[in-house]
Scaffold this motif. Sequence first.
Motif, PDB file in Angstrom:
ATOM      1  N   ARG A 178      14.193 -33.756 -22.188  1.00  0.00           N
ATOM      2  CA  ARG A 178      15.083 -33.977 -23.335  1.00  0.00           C
ATOM      3  C   ARG A 178      16.101 -32.841 -23.469  1.00  0.00           C
ATOM      4  O   ARG A 178      17.253 -33.067 -23.863  1.00  0.00           O
ATOM      5  CB  ARG A 178      14.259 -34.135 -24.612  1.00  0.00           C
ATOM      6  CG  ARG A 178      13.440 -35.424 -24.659  1.00  0.00           C
ATOM      7  CD  ARG A 178      12.884 -35.696 -26.046  1.00  0.00           C
ATOM      8  NE  ARG A 178      11.924 -34.696 -26.465  1.00  0.00           N
ATOM      9  CZ  ARG A 178      10.620 -34.750 -26.212  1.00  0.00           C
ATOM     10  NH1 ARG A 178      10.114 -35.770 -25.522  1.00  0.00           N
ATOM     11  NH2 ARG A 178       9.812 -33.796 -26.643  1.00  0.00           N
ATOM     12  N   ILE A 181      18.874 -33.570 -20.989  1.00  0.00           N
ATOM     13  CA  ILE A 181      19.746 -34.628 -21.493  1.00  0.00           C
ATOM     14  C   ILE A 181      20.668 -34.093 -22.585  1.00  0.00           C
ATOM     15  O   ILE A 181      21.876 -34.387 -22.594  1.00  0.00           O
ATOM     16  CB  ILE A 181      18.891 -35.804 -22.000  1.00  0.00           C
ATOM     17  CG1 ILE A 181      18.188 -36.490 -20.819  1.00  0.00           C
ATOM     18  CG2 ILE A 181      19.746 -36.807 -22.783  1.00  0.00           C
ATOM     19  CD1 ILE A 181      17.134 -37.497 -21.214  1.00  0.00           C
ATOM     20  N   GLU A 185      25.001 -34.048 -22.249  1.00  0.00           N
ATOM     21  CA  GLU A 185      25.850 -34.929 -23.063  1.00  0.00           C
ATOM     22  C   GLU A 185      27.174 -34.281 -23.479  1.00  0.00           C
ATOM     23  O   GLU A 185      28.246 -34.874 -23.277  1.00  0.00           O
ATOM     24  CB  GLU A 185      25.096 -35.435 -24.277  1.00  0.00           C
ATOM     25  CG  GLU A 185      25.934 -36.380 -25.126  1.00  0.00           C
ATOM     26  CD  GLU A 185      25.115 -37.244 -26.047  1.00  0.00           C
ATOM     27  OE1 GLU A 185      25.691 -38.182 -26.603  1.00  0.00           O
ATOM     28  OE2 GLU A 185      23.910 -36.976 -26.212  1.00  0.00           O
ATOM     29  N   ARG A 192      27.022 -43.826 -20.897  1.00  0.00           N
ATOM     30  CA  ARG A 192      25.607 -44.157 -20.724  1.00  0.00           C
ATOM     31  C   ARG A 192      25.013 -43.232 -19.676  1.00  0.00           C
ATOM     32  O   ARG A 192      25.655 -42.904 -18.681  1.00  0.00           O
ATOM     33  CB  ARG A 192      25.450 -45.616 -20.297  1.00  0.00           C
ATOM     34  CG  ARG A 192      23.994 -46.059 -20.141  1.00  0.00           C
ATOM     35  CD  ARG A 192      23.870 -47.564 -20.117  1.00  0.00           C
ATOM     36  NE  ARG A 192      24.211 -48.139 -21.408  1.00  0.00           N
ATOM     37  CZ  ARG A 192      23.802 -49.333 -21.827  1.00  0.00           C
ATOM     38  NH1 ARG A 192      23.027 -50.066 -21.048  1.00  0.00           N
ATOM     39  NH2 ARG A 192      24.163 -49.786 -22.996  1.00  0.00           N
ATOM     40  N   LEU A 193      23.769 -42.820 -19.915  1.00  0.00           N
ATOM     41  CA  LEU A 193      23.020 -42.012 -18.956  1.00  0.00           C
ATOM     42  C   LEU A 193      21.784 -42.786 -18.543  1.00  0.00           C
ATOM     43  O   LEU A 193      21.025 -43.274 -19.385  1.00  0.00           O
ATOM     44  CB  LEU A 193      22.601 -40.678 -19.576  1.00  0.00           C
ATOM     45  CG  LEU A 193      21.668 -39.816 -18.726  1.00  0.00           C
ATOM     46  CD1 LEU A 193      22.404 -39.257 -17.510  1.00  0.00           C
ATOM     47  CD2 LEU A 193      21.070 -38.674 -19.540  1.00  0.00           C
ATOM     48  N   TYR A 194      21.584 -42.898 -17.244  1.00  0.00           N
ATOM     49  CA  TYR A 194      20.413 -43.576 -16.692  1.00  0.00           C
ATOM     50  C   TYR A 194      19.451 -42.524 -16.161  1.00  0.00           C
ATOM     51  O   TYR A 194      19.868 -41.549 -15.532  1.00  0.00           O
ATOM     52  CB  TYR A 194      20.826 -44.519 -15.556  1.00  0.00           C
ATOM     53  CG  TYR A 194      21.877 -45.519 -15.958  1.00  0.00           C
ATOM     54  CD1 TYR A 194      21.538 -46.728 -16.541  1.00  0.00           C
ATOM     55  CD2 TYR A 194      23.238 -45.232 -15.753  1.00  0.00           C
ATOM     56  CE1 TYR A 194      22.519 -47.644 -16.915  1.00  0.00           C
ATOM     57  CE2 TYR A 194      24.221 -46.133 -16.124  1.00  0.00           C
ATOM     58  CZ  TYR A 194      23.855 -47.332 -16.707  1.00  0.00           C
ATOM     59  OH  TYR A 194      24.830 -48.226 -17.085  1.00  0.00           O
ATOM     60  N   VAL A 195      18.162 -42.725 -16.398  1.00  0.00           N
ATOM     61  CA  VAL A 195      17.127 -41.816 -15.920  1.00  0.00           C
ATOM     62  C   VAL A 195      16.259 -42.587 -14.930  1.00  0.00           C
ATOM     63  O   VAL A 195      15.583 -43.547 -15.289  1.00  0.00           O
ATOM     64  CB  VAL A 195      16.260 -41.277 -17.069  1.00  0.00           C
ATOM     65  CG1 VAL A 195      15.203 -40.307 -16.525  1.00  0.00           C
ATOM     66  CG2 VAL A 195      17.131 -40.587 -18.119  1.00  0.00           C
ATOM     67  N   LEU A 208      14.609 -40.498 -27.274  1.00  0.00           N
ATOM     68  CA  LEU A 208      15.797 -40.500 -26.426  1.00  0.00           C
ATOM     69  C   LEU A 208      16.944 -41.198 -27.166  1.00  0.00           C
ATOM     70  O   LEU A 208      16.728 -42.189 -27.861  1.00  0.00           O
ATOM     71  CB  LEU A 208      15.531 -41.228 -25.108  1.00  0.00           C
ATOM     72  CG  LEU A 208      14.564 -40.586 -24.115  1.00  0.00           C
ATOM     73  CD1 LEU A 208      14.453 -41.458 -22.873  1.00  0.00           C
ATOM     74  CD2 LEU A 208      14.988 -39.175 -23.751  1.00  0.00           C
ATOM     75  N   VAL A 212      20.778 -43.634 -23.633  1.00  0.00           N
ATOM     76  CA  VAL A 212      20.046 -43.118 -22.477  1.00  0.00           C
ATOM     77  C   VAL A 212      19.007 -44.160 -22.086  1.00  0.00           C
ATOM     78  O   VAL A 212      18.165 -44.558 -22.905  1.00  0.00           O
ATOM     79  CB  VAL A 212      19.372 -41.772 -22.798  1.00  0.00           C
ATOM     80  CG1 VAL A 212      18.524 -41.305 -21.611  1.00  0.00           C
ATOM     81  CG2 VAL A 212      20.425 -40.724 -23.146  1.00  0.00           C
TER      82      VAL A 212
END
Length: 229
Positions: A178, A181, A185, A192-195, A208, A212
């Motif tokens: 976290r 992330i 940002e 958009r953020l992909y994990v 989250l 995300v």
Amino acid sequence: MRTLCIDVGGSGIKGIVVDATGGPLTERLRLPTPRPATPEAVLRVLSDVIKSQGDFERVSIGFPGVVVDGVIHTAFNLDHAAWSGFPLGQEVAKRVGRPVRVANDADIQGLDVIQGQGLEMLITLGTGMGAALYIEGKLVPNLELGHHPFRKGKTYEERVCNAERKRIGHARWNKRVRQVIAQLEPIFNYRRLYVGGGNARHVDPDGLPEHVVVIDNMAGLLGGTKLWD
């Protein structure tokens, strides 16, 4: 058009054949990454993966490092010195008699999931940490953010790698994820953020941000078809 999609990872090498839409045509095979992970040793495992997957017309390979025109420049989670300058695309093409494209593994994973709008980003959590960046659906290749300094004299990768997850436990590792992330940002201001990655399954989605998204690690294989678009 059948594509053999291969994902070379720090702990495993995976392969599957998919159709033009990314639909699986074979069972995914995973074999352990050899140690030491020299080019010769990895090529032997790749040969076993290739033989197991039947017929195909082309090959896509995701590799954990900087890749330019099929040539490996870095491989920090493999045998780094031996891989520098190694023409992986050319060597695999010789063996299979088919066209081959090679790209950074995180770059490929993101290609399978991005929406193609604005700035999108992906991080992969596995043996190390990968990252990829896309602007209006166009890839900015070889970001390799994991090796940038992050906190307490450590890189992003050193803070959230698999070895650290095992050492500090689930809760503390998720706190670090976290923190990563939260740091990314305001730098990238992504839509958009992909994990993804093998350790995405250990990420606690509670807390989250809603933009995300945790994704399935199969994207690391299925995105291989997008290298040919």
